[in-house]
Design an enzyme around this catalytic site. Structure first.
Site, PDB file in Angstrom:
ATOM      1  N   ARG A  45     -56.210   0.966 -19.539  1.00 19.82           N
ATOM      2  CA  ARG A  45     -57.644   1.022 -19.249  1.00 19.82           C
ATOM      3  C   ARG A  45     -58.471   1.500 -20.446  1.00 19.82           C
ATOM      4  O   ARG A  45     -59.453   0.865 -20.839  1.00 19.82           O
ATOM      5  CB  ARG A  45     -57.928   1.969 -18.059  1.00 19.82           C
ATOM      6  CG  ARG A  45     -57.640   1.373 -16.707  1.00 19.82           C
ATOM      7  CD  ARG A  45     -57.131   2.452 -15.765  1.00 19.82           C
ATOM      8  NE  ARG A  45     -55.798   2.845 -16.210  1.00 19.82           N
ATOM      9  CZ  ARG A  45     -54.685   2.256 -15.786  1.00 19.82           C
ATOM     10  NH1 ARG A  45     -54.747   1.355 -14.867  1.00 19.82           N
ATOM     11  NH2 ARG A  45     -53.507   2.597 -16.273  1.00 19.82           N
ATOM     12  N   THR A  46     -58.102   2.639 -21.019  1.00 18.71           N
ATOM     13  CA  THR A  46     -58.951   3.258 -22.047  1.00 18.71           C
ATOM     14  C   THR A  46     -59.025   2.371 -23.280  1.00 18.71           C
ATOM     15  O   THR A  46     -60.112   2.118 -23.819  1.00 18.71           O
ATOM     16  CB  THR A  46     -58.394   4.652 -22.410  1.00 18.71           C
ATOM     17  OG1 THR A  46     -58.151   5.369 -21.197  1.00 18.71           O
ATOM     18  CG2 THR A  46     -59.362   5.426 -23.276  1.00 18.71           C
ATOM     19  N   LYS A  52     -42.221   5.228 -40.100  1.00 19.59           N
ATOM     20  CA  LYS A  52     -41.559   5.450 -41.402  1.00 19.59           C
ATOM     21  C   LYS A  52     -41.881   6.832 -41.946  1.00 19.59           C
ATOM     22  O   LYS A  52     -41.579   7.150 -43.093  1.00 19.59           O
ATOM     23  CB  LYS A  52     -42.024   4.391 -42.399  1.00 19.59           C
ATOM     24  CG  LYS A  52     -41.714   2.965 -41.983  1.00 19.59           C
ATOM     25  CD  LYS A  52     -42.337   1.989 -42.976  1.00 19.59           C
ATOM     26  CE  LYS A  52     -42.403   0.587 -42.394  1.00 19.59           C
ATOM     27  NZ  LYS A  52     -43.335  -0.268 -43.135  1.00 19.59           N
ATOM     28  N   ARG A 106     -56.301   8.204 -29.312  1.00 21.32           N
ATOM     29  CA  ARG A 106     -55.462   8.844 -28.269  1.00 21.32           C
ATOM     30  C   ARG A 106     -54.226   9.389 -28.959  1.00 21.32           C
ATOM     31  O   ARG A 106     -53.603   8.691 -29.779  1.00 21.32           O
ATOM     32  CB  ARG A 106     -55.067   7.854 -27.182  1.00 21.32           C
ATOM     33  CG  ARG A 106     -54.038   8.464 -26.236  1.00 21.32           C
ATOM     34  CD  ARG A 106     -53.833   7.656 -24.989  1.00 21.32           C
ATOM     35  NE  ARG A 106     -54.984   7.733 -24.106  1.00 21.32           N
ATOM     36  CZ  ARG A 106     -54.993   7.260 -22.866  1.00 21.32           C
ATOM     37  NH1 ARG A 106     -53.926   6.654 -22.394  1.00 21.32           N
ATOM     38  NH2 ARG A 106     -56.061   7.367 -22.117  1.00 21.32           N
ATOM     39  N   HIS A 118     -59.884  14.388 -21.733  1.00 21.12           N
ATOM     40  CA  HIS A 118     -60.073  12.936 -21.713  1.00 21.12           C
ATOM     41  C   HIS A 118     -61.553  12.726 -21.365  1.00 21.12           C
ATOM     42  O   HIS A 118     -61.905  12.360 -20.243  1.00 21.12           O
ATOM     43  CB  HIS A 118     -59.153  12.317 -20.655  1.00 21.12           C
ATOM     44  CG  HIS A 118     -59.022  10.828 -20.715  1.00 21.12           C
ATOM     45  ND1 HIS A 118     -59.826  10.018 -21.505  1.00 21.12           N
ATOM     46  CD2 HIS A 118     -58.185   9.975 -20.057  1.00 21.12           C
ATOM     47  CE1 HIS A 118     -59.473   8.756 -21.337  1.00 21.12           C
ATOM     48  NE2 HIS A 118     -58.481   8.701 -20.469  1.00 21.12           N
TER      49      HIS A 118
END
Ligand code: CP
Length: 312
Positions: free
Chosen positions: A63-64, A91, A113, A141
């Site tokens: 969703r986000t 890496k 995020r 959030h």
């Protein structure tokens, strides 16, 4: 959209903690205008035509990530997407090196995020770009809380005076903290409900009520925001089994229909059907779960648009 007369008090969106009630009202009012825009046949506006935004996701999202990308495209921004799983992070590249390489490509805003609480705050101190927190571990959030507040306002006309119960895994939830802060700033009363092991002890210091009985919480509230059990963030067992959790804290149609009033059901997603909520509730006329998703695009457009007005 015309030039904004009002401005946000912050340059970044790192958490609801940093927003004033006026900031939140400005975002919700601006989102209402954008919701009208995205319901028109021509959904795009040129507001962010000269701006490049990177969506940097170190954790999974449906969703986000999608709604930020859509919001950016609706505002005519240039968009690049970065998923840690397919990047040089594997890496050994650090967060700051990763982001500075993205910024070297002339990026203006970073939507990030990250699994670590405070990652957005850390980044905002080390790189020269506006940072929008799209979820940092179990911390905040902010855009989820804003879209939840927008959805409640849409249902009831106002958030002030409403009683909102947040039910489930409060301990591991960034949605819970951001919702508590946002709803209280808008004048709502908030109650949290769940097993003792999933409610952090500090929560009462935020001025919320605590209830361990699901039925009592539902009788109290106008809105029930059902949260998922975040098994991926649990290092120990907080309850005997999902089946037992569901028997005590799962919302089903029988419970909903036993209430003497109609309440609104919300869920930030992803839903674990049959655990915290049954399908007949999630898909019922009480549920505004897909309205929340739709409102997420308008709210994120508002956030991006208003933050772009803070660029120097
Ligand atoms: N509500 C929410 O943050 O969902 P995603 O994890 O799919 O973005």
């Amino acid at each position: 959209m015309a030039e904004t007369a009002q401005q946000l008090s912050t340059k970044h969106l790192l958490g609801i903690k940093d927003l004033s009630a006026e900031d939140i009202h400005l975002i919700l009012d601006t989102a209402a205008t954008f919701k009208d825009v995205i319901n028109r046949p021509i959904k795009k506006v040129p507001s962010l035509r000269d701006i490049t935004i990177a969506n940097v996701f170190f954790e999974n999202s449906t969703r986000t990530r999608l709604s930020f990308e859509l919001a950016e495209k609706r505002l005519s921004a240039d968009v690049i997407n970065f998923a840690a799983s397919s990047s040089s992070v594997s890496k050994g590249e650090t967060l700051i090196d990763t982001v500075n390489n993205i910024l070297a490509m002339k990026v203006d805003m970073i939507v990030m995020r990250h699994p670590y609480p405070g990652a957005g705050v850390f980044l905002s101190k080390h790189v020269d770009a506006q940072i929008i927190n799209a979820g940092d571990g179990a911390h905040e959030h902010p855009t989820q809380a804003l879209l939840d507040a927008f959805s409640i306002r849409e249902q009831y006309g106002d958030v002030a005076g409403k009683k909102v119960a947040i039910i489930g895994d409060i301990l591991h939830s960034r949605v819970a903290l951001s919702n508590i802060l946002c709803l209280q700033k808008l004048g709502a009363e908030v109650l949290v409900c769940g097993p003792t092991t999933l409610i952090p002890k500090y929560i009462t210091s935020l001025g919320v009520k605590v209830e361990h009985d699901l039925l009592k919480a539902l009788h109290w509230c106008d809105v029930a925001n059902m949260l998922r059990i975040q098994l991926e963030r649990q290092d120990i067992n907080y309850f005997p089994s999902l089946r037992e959790y569901s028997m005590l804290y799962g919302l089903n149609k029988t419970i909903l229909e036993s209430l003497d009033k109609k309440i609104t059901i919300m869920h930030p997603g992803p839903i674990n059907r049959g655990v915290e909520i049954t399908s007949d509730v999630a898909d019922s006329q009480h549920s505004i779960i897909l309205d929340q998703v739709q409102n997420g695009v308008a709210v994120r457009m508002a956030v991006l648009y208003l933050l772009a007005g803070k660029r120097v």
